[in-house]
Design an enzyme around this catalytic site. Structure first.
Site, short mmCIF file in Angstrom:
data_model
loop_
_atom_site.label_atom_id
_atom_site.label_comp_id
_atom_site.label_asym_id
_atom_site.label_seq_id
_atom_site.Cartn_x
_atom_site.Cartn_y
_atom_site.Cartn_z
N LEU A 126 0.82 -1.20 0.00
CA LEU A 126 0.00 0.00 0.00
C LEU A 126 0.86 1.26 0.00
CD1 LEU A 126 -1.69 -2.36 1.35
CD2 LEU A 126 -2.97 -0.57 2.50
N VAL A 141 7.21 -5.50 0.92
CA VAL A 141 7.31 -4.22 1.62
C VAL A 141 5.97 -3.51 1.56
CG1 VAL A 141 9.78 -3.92 1.15
CG2 VAL A 141 8.12 -3.03 -0.48
N ARG A 142 5.83 -2.48 2.45
CA ARG A 142 4.64 -1.63 2.49
C ARG A 142 3.41 -2.39 2.96
NH1 ARG A 142 5.97 2.21 -2.80
NH2 ARG A 142 8.06 2.74 -2.08
N ALA A 143 3.58 -3.03 4.11
CA ALA A 143 2.47 -3.69 4.78
C ALA A 143 2.60 -3.42 6.27
CB ALA A 143 2.49 -5.20 4.51
#
Length: 494
Positions: A343, A376-378
């Site tokens: 996200l 990544v991005r969690a």
């Protein structure tokens, strides 16, 4: 013929700190209609809710403080999107004027559905919030618009509409908490909650053409995806305002269908969908749900299905973007799986020229979601906005929170599973962050502690991190049976 009493699923989840209740949408209704119909409460300006005094015919309506019981839940049945029957989800009965008499000061009661015109109501906007959205509604007889449901002490009657505060009702969506609900803005004034297509027609779509034909414009509409729909290449649809896009129980997958918003979007619900895309669609802006404008978005019980990836590969696509001046968003009970990037939240550039433009956007609640095998991005790369991140389960990850550029993050009782503890917090030092009760304890903070607390904007409850993990494993993402919710915003804090 009397309607069979609707079955409303209630289960109890015992947590170490107490008992938490999870309430699903009405299964008896769903068995016939094939999708989870939206539920609401009927809440007065004084904060009390309409509830039947019993299950029998002619039971009067009472008004009392919410306790989370199933009798507080109602649904709106309509054939034309203009006239509605108001059906209770505990007993299946509908609100009518007592003895069908359309007269002043006549009590309102619940009765079995007898297909009479006196059973029909118009729900018409009354007061607006500071953004120009309706925050209250009058509920008047479809046969006589001068007669409105009126709070009468602890009861409800039909009375001549005068614009009195006892004749105005909020319509909180069942299961919705956080910023997309009836939250307070930073100025302390209350904004309206997200209703989506509640006050419009229900249409069923089985192919891309039907989906395109119904998704635009501002007319309220509930769009039921009743077949799996796909495209051979990336296909972008612009979502209009006042829409609920909801998947049926049996078939609810959208492949290579991309949604974006515009300045006159807003008041949109995405629910019970699987949103997927092919691996070859992998450039920077290839993001299946791309929300950039307007306010009041609720993404709930959606599975964002990724694809195989290499950690050292060149895929740049993400699963969800919420940024620019999109505002008042709740992401709940959803699943994000199998992707290199997860996200991206907030305006995606850090230059100081953007600070005064985008600082504070979006205000977003991220609650009871599952993030599985996102490199990544969690739960996300966060910039600029206010982010309340609670009771999520993040597993098989490399980097979790990425904090930068004025992000204000309040984290509560999230559970991080397999992955590097050092990767939980990827902190650039130019935001603000506070964590309470996550597992394992979050270390390595560089940014100062945030002074913002989400309790200044709305009420909520949390469960312990371990119980949040168990709940997300079982109930997050699109479902083939009833949807389950936890920690309703109307419940008082522990």
């Amino acid at each position: 013929m009397k309607l069979t009493k609707n079955i409303y699923f209630i289960i109890s989840f015992l947590a170490a700190a107490g008992i938490y209740f999870f309430i699903g949408t009405a299964a008896a209704s769903a068995a016939n209609e094939g999708y989870p119909k939206q539920m609401i409460r009927l809440e007065s300006l004084s904060g009390i809710n309409i509830t039947p005094a019993g299950n029998q015919d002619n039971a009067p309506l009472t008004a009392k403080q919410t306790s989370g019981e199933k009798a507080e839940r109602w649904r709106l049945d309509t054939s034309d999107g203009k006239q509605f029957k108001i059906r209770n989800m505990d007993n299946g009965k509908i609100i009518i004027p007592s003895h069908y008499a359309l007269s002043n000061n006549n009590p309102a009661v619940v009765y079995y559905d007898n297909s009479r015109k006196e059973e029909l109501w118009n729900i018409i906007g009354a007061d607006k919030d500071g953004n120009g959205d309706f925050i209250t509604y009058k509920i008047v007889s479809a046969q006589n618009n001068s007669l409105a449901l009126t709070l009468d002490g602890s009861g409800v009657k039909l009375a001549k509409y005068t614009g009195s505060s006892v004749q105005k009702w909020k319509l909180p969506s069942d299961g919705l908490e956080g910023f997309a609900g009836y939250a307070k803005e930073t100025n302390g004034k209350q904004k309206t909650g997200t209703t989506g297509g509640l006050l419009g027609k229900v249409v069923y779509v089985n192919n891309l053409g039907e989906l395109k034909a119904n998704i635009g414009g501002s007319t309220p509409r509930t769009i039921v995806v009743s077949s799996n729909i796909g495209a051979s290449a990336k296909t972008v649809l612009t979502v209009g305002a006042n829409k609920t896009i909801i998947g049926s129980y049996e078939k609810h997958k959208l492949n290579n269908i991309y949604f974006k918003t515009k300045t006159d979007s807003g008041n949109v619900i995405f629910k019970n969908l699987i949103i997927a895309h092919d691996a070859f669609i992998n450039e920077n802006n290839d993001i299946p749900v791309y929300i950039t404008d307007s306010r009041n978005y609720w993404i709930d019980h959606v599975t964002f299905q990724g694809h195989s990836y290499s950690a050292n590969g060149h895929d740049l696509d993400k699963l969800l973007y919420i940024g620019a001046k999109a505002d008042y968003v709740t992401l709940s009970h959803s699943t994000f799986t199998d992707h290199r990037y997860g996200l991206i939240l907030g305006w995606p550039q850090d230059d100081k020229q953007y600070h005064s433009i985008y600082n504070g956007y979006p205000r977003m609640t991220i609650s009871h979601n599952r993030f599985e095998n996102l490199y990544v991005r969690a739960p996300g790369l966060m910039r600029y906005g206010h982010f309340h991140v609670k009771n999520n389960y993040i597993n098989n990850y490399h980097l979790g929170f990425t904090i930068t550029t004025l992000a204000k993050i309040y984290s509560e009782a999230n559970y991080f599973g397999t992955g590097s503890e050092k990767g939980i917090l990827d902190d650039y030092g130019d935001g603000s962050f506070k964590d309470v009760g996550s597992y394992p304890a979050i270390k390595g903070q560089k940014s100062p502690e945030t002074s913002w607390e989400p309790s200044s904007n709305y009420s909520y409850r949390t469960m312990k991190a371990g119980n949040a993990k168990a709940f997300a494993e079982r109930y997050a993402g699109a479902q083939r049976t009833a949807l389950y919710y936890a920690n309703y915003s109307q419940f008082k804090n522990d």
